[in-house]
Design a protein around this motif. Structure first.
Motif, PDB file in Angstrom:
ATOM      1  N   LEU A   1      44.108  42.892  48.598  1.00 53.62           N
ATOM      2  CA  LEU A   1      44.645  43.021  47.242  1.00 53.62           C
ATOM      3  C   LEU A   1      44.113  41.924  46.327  1.00 53.62           C
ATOM      4  CD1 LEU A   1      48.312  43.976  48.161  1.00 53.62           C
ATOM      5  CD2 LEU A   1      46.560  45.485  47.198  1.00 53.62           C
ATOM      6  N   VAL A   2      43.969  40.717  46.866  1.00 48.94           N
ATOM      7  CA  VAL A   2      43.427  39.612  46.072  1.00 48.94           C
ATOM      8  C   VAL A   2      41.974  39.892  45.696  1.00 48.94           C
ATOM      9  CG1 VAL A   2      42.784  37.170  46.132  1.00 48.94           C
ATOM     10  CG2 VAL A   2      45.023  37.894  46.998  1.00 48.94           C
ATOM     11  N   VAL A   3      41.180  40.358  46.652  1.00 51.05           N
ATOM     12  CA  VAL A   3      39.780  40.681  46.370  1.00 51.05           C
ATOM     13  C   VAL A   3      39.692  41.786  45.324  1.00 51.05           C
ATOM     14  CG1 VAL A   3      37.674  41.689  47.343  1.00 51.05           C
ATOM     15  CG2 VAL A   3      38.874  39.897  48.584  1.00 51.05           C
TER      16      VAL A   3
ATOM     17  N   TRP B   1      44.010  37.383  33.477  1.00 49.07           N
ATOM     18  CA  TRP B   1      43.804  37.874  32.108  1.00 49.07           C
ATOM     19  C   TRP B   1      42.446  38.517  31.906  1.00 49.07           C
ATOM     20  CZ3 TRP B   1      39.737  36.061  29.292  1.00 49.07           C
ATOM     21  CH2 TRP B   1      39.158  34.846  29.701  1.00 49.07           C
ATOM     22  N   TRP B   2      41.429  38.048  32.671  1.00 45.90           N
ATOM     23  CA  TRP B   2      40.067  38.548  32.475  1.00 45.90           C
ATOM     24  C   TRP B   2      39.765  39.795  33.303  1.00 45.90           C
ATOM     25  CZ3 TRP B   2      38.175  38.537  37.297  1.00 45.90           C
ATOM     26  CH2 TRP B   2      38.642  37.562  38.196  1.00 45.90           C
ATOM     27  N   SER B   3      40.668  40.194  34.157  1.00 46.43           N
ATOM     28  CA  SER B   3      40.418  41.346  35.026  1.00 46.43           C
ATOM     29  C   SER B   3      40.484  42.660  34.259  1.00 46.43           C
ATOM     30  CB  SER B   3      41.448  41.389  36.159  1.00 46.43           C
ATOM     31  OG  SER B   3      41.333  42.594  36.899  1.00 46.43           O
ATOM     32  N   PRO B   4      39.533  43.571  34.496  1.00 45.02           N
ATOM     33  CA  PRO B   4      39.607  44.889  33.842  1.00 45.02           C
ATOM     34  C   PRO B   4      40.820  45.698  34.274  1.00 45.02           C
ATOM     35  CG  PRO B   4      37.871  44.852  35.510  1.00 45.02           C
ATOM     36  CD  PRO B   4      38.328  43.432  35.342  1.00 45.02           C
ATOM     37  N   LEU B   5      41.479  45.290  35.358  1.00 45.56           N
ATOM     38  CA  LEU B   5      42.673  46.000  35.811  1.00 45.56           C
ATOM     39  C   LEU B   5      43.923  45.600  35.029  1.00 45.56           C
ATOM     40  CD1 LEU B   5      42.268  45.925  39.709  1.00 45.56           C
ATOM     41  CD2 LEU B   5      42.062  47.910  38.205  1.00 45.56           C
ATOM     42  N   ARG B   6      43.894  44.432  34.401  1.00 45.19           N
ATOM     43  CA  ARG B   6      45.120  43.941  33.752  1.00 45.19           C
ATOM     44  C   ARG B   6      45.632  44.877  32.654  1.00 45.19           C
ATOM     45  NH1 ARG B   6      47.805  39.185  34.071  1.00 45.19           N
ATOM     46  NH2 ARG B   6      49.244  38.690  32.376  1.00 45.19           N
ATOM     47  N   PRO B   7      44.785  45.357  31.740  1.00 46.03           N
ATOM     48  CA  PRO B   7      45.324  46.213  30.666  1.00 46.03           C
ATOM     49  C   PRO B   7      45.863  47.554  31.164  1.00 46.03           C
ATOM     50  CG  PRO B   7      43.146  45.347  30.095  1.00 46.03           C
ATOM     51  CD  PRO B   7      43.361  45.084  31.545  1.00 46.03           C
TER      52      PRO B   7
END
Length: 207
Positions: free
Chosen positions: A38-40, A85-91
């Protein structure tokens, strides 16, 4: 709080209670290995591409094994806080991570003997039904016969079209979603010709 977020927090609680060395339904992975996955997935896009792009699978495995060496508590905190914040998954967390968190939560729960399905709120089952619609055709694409997914309330999804008589898998959306993601530790009721039912249950359901 979104269902994806609630499932994330519940997953971390269940992982904490189970312990790092506890088994999961993800093959040979322990809870520690699942946490590293999950972290990866959320924090190493250079490696997570290997989940879907086979030539990168070796790099993914190496990076995941490296991250799995971190302290268990550190991994759980990274899972709990979710995509940075920079992950494309966050939004898109509440959509992209709904099935991920729910299924992996059950991977930990149902690896223990004596498990029972959770009684989810109707609105949460409805959200899981929506998630099921997005993966049903991909999950049952290798079925040799038509497959219909149905709930006791009468909702239906044609998961696979084809020749011959259909097999109907009936269960709550949560149980059907787990089955669509390849899990066999589920409570569903299949109906259809015996040979067809066996074929559907044995088919590769990798999404």
């Amino acid at each position: 709080m979104s269902l994806a977020r609630r499932e994330r927090h519940a997953l971390v609680e269940t992982m904490t209670e189970a312990g790092s060395a506890a088994p999961t339904l993800c093959g040979t992975w322990t809870v520690q290995d699942l946490a590293a996955h999950l972290v990866v997935r959320e924090r190493r896009p250079d490696a997570s591409v290997g989940i879907v792009f086979r030539p990168m699978a070796g790099y993914l495995e190496a990076k995941q094994a490296q991250i799995a060496q971190r302290p268990f508590a550190e991994l759980l905190e990274l899972v709990r806080t979710g995509p940075p914040w920079w992950s494309p998954l966050r939004p898109v967390d509440k959509l992209a991570n709904l099935s991920e968190m729910f299924v992996h939560h059950e991977d930990v729960r149902r690896a223990e003997p004596g498990w029972e399905p959770r009684q989810l709120a109707e609105r949460d089952e409805d959200r899981l039904w929506t998630a099921l619609r997005t993966v049903a055709r991909a999950a049952y694409r290798k079925s040799p016969v038509p497959v219909v997914l149905a709930t006791p309330r009468g909702a239906r999804i044609t998961a696979h079209r084809g020749d011959g008589a259909e097999v109907v898998l009936t269960g709550t959306p949560s149980e059907l979603l787990l089955h669509a993601f390849g899990r066999d530790e589920v409570r569903i009721a299949p109906t259809g010709a015996e040979a067809d039912v066996r074929a559907v249950l044995a088919a590769d359901r990798s999404v």
